[in-house]
Design an enzyme around this catalytic site. Structure first.
Site, PDB file in Angstrom:
ATOM      1  N   TYR A 116       2.381   1.930   4.261  1.00 48.93           N
ATOM      2  CA  TYR A 116       1.961   0.806   5.101  1.00 48.93           C
ATOM      3  C   TYR A 116       3.053   0.437   6.103  1.00 48.93           C
ATOM      4  CZ  TYR A 116      -1.815   0.247   1.685  1.00 48.93           C
ATOM      5  OH  TYR A 116      -2.901   0.458   0.873  1.00 48.93           O
ATOM      6  N   GLU A 171      -3.302  -6.504   0.456  1.00 51.92           N
ATOM      7  CA  GLU A 171      -2.431  -6.758  -0.688  1.00 51.92           C
ATOM      8  C   GLU A 171      -2.125  -5.417  -1.336  1.00 51.92           C
ATOM      9  OE1 GLU A 171      -5.608  -8.348  -0.972  1.00 51.92           O
ATOM     10  OE2 GLU A 171      -5.123 -10.446  -0.564  1.00 51.92           O
ATOM     11  N   ALA A 186      -8.119   3.943  -1.840  1.00 51.29           N
ATOM     12  CA  ALA A 186      -7.948   4.751  -3.048  1.00 51.29           C
ATOM     13  C   ALA A 186      -8.081   6.236  -2.717  1.00 51.29           C
ATOM     14  CB  ALA A 186      -8.990   4.359  -4.096  1.00 51.29           C
ATOM     15  N   VAL A 187      -7.165   7.017  -3.279  1.00 47.50           N
ATOM     16  CA  VAL A 187      -7.214   8.476  -3.162  1.00 47.50           C
ATOM     17  C   VAL A 187      -7.108   9.039  -4.571  1.00 47.50           C
ATOM     18  CG1 VAL A 187      -6.067  10.530  -2.250  1.00 47.50           C
ATOM     19  CG2 VAL A 187      -6.202   8.446  -0.852  1.00 47.50           C
ATOM     20  N   ASN A 224       4.148  -0.572  -6.265  1.00 48.19           N
ATOM     21  CA  ASN A 224       3.568   0.628  -5.666  1.00 48.19           C
ATOM     22  C   ASN A 224       4.384   1.035  -4.435  1.00 48.19           C
ATOM     23  OD1 ASN A 224       2.003   2.693  -4.675  1.00 48.19           O
ATOM     24  ND2 ASN A 224       0.061   1.609  -4.903  1.00 48.19           N
TER      25      ASN A 224
END
Length: 142
Positions: free
Chosen positions: A113, A101, A72-73, A106
């Site tokens: 990734y 996952e 998370a950012v 997104n």
């Protein structure tokens, strides 16, 4: 921007909770975060941008098998390479592979990734809630 990635400890739990609440529709509770931070198989890294909390990543490692728990950012720090730096730091752990996952919708995360060598290996139907969405399962072999 000066970016620092440090290993998170129990002292950082409140900061991780703030990030969770800002980034996820169903955030982890502080007690869940504290339990994970105390777990010897869990490794959490906190990103500091110019000394301010910007994001974090969690990975659990069992018998050299790595699994991301969360990445998370904070919204105001996105698109600045922070998630990439966090993932690269997590990849420094001794593992044979790392699996995660990601929400099917997104696209920016999936692209990140894939650029780091993760491959799509499966799907988990209706894995996410609020809103309901499939998860793409991605793995990087090390």
């Amino acid at each position: 921007m000066k970016l620092e990635i440090k290993k998170a400890t129990l002292i950082d739990a409140a900061e991780l909770v703030k990030i969770e609440n800002a980034c996820f529709s169903t955030p982890w509770s502080e007690s869940s975060i504290r339990e994970s931070l105390e777990n010897e198989n869990s490794h959490f890294y906190l990103a500091l941008a110019d000394g301010k909390t910007a994001g974090y990543i969690g990975v659990q490692i069992f018998s050299k098998e790595g699994y991301f728990t969360n990445t998370a950012v904070l919204p105001e720090y996105r698109r600045r390479g922070i998630a990439r730096a966090l993932i690269e730091r997590a990849l420094e752990n001794e593992m044979e592979f790392l699996t995660l996952e990601v929400r099917e919708g997104n696209a920016p995360a999936i692209s990140l990734y894939e650029s780091l060598g993760f491959e799509r290996v499966g799907e988990r139907p209706r894995f996410y809630r609020e809103p309901e969405e499939n998860a793409i399962l991605m793995t990087k072999y090390l």
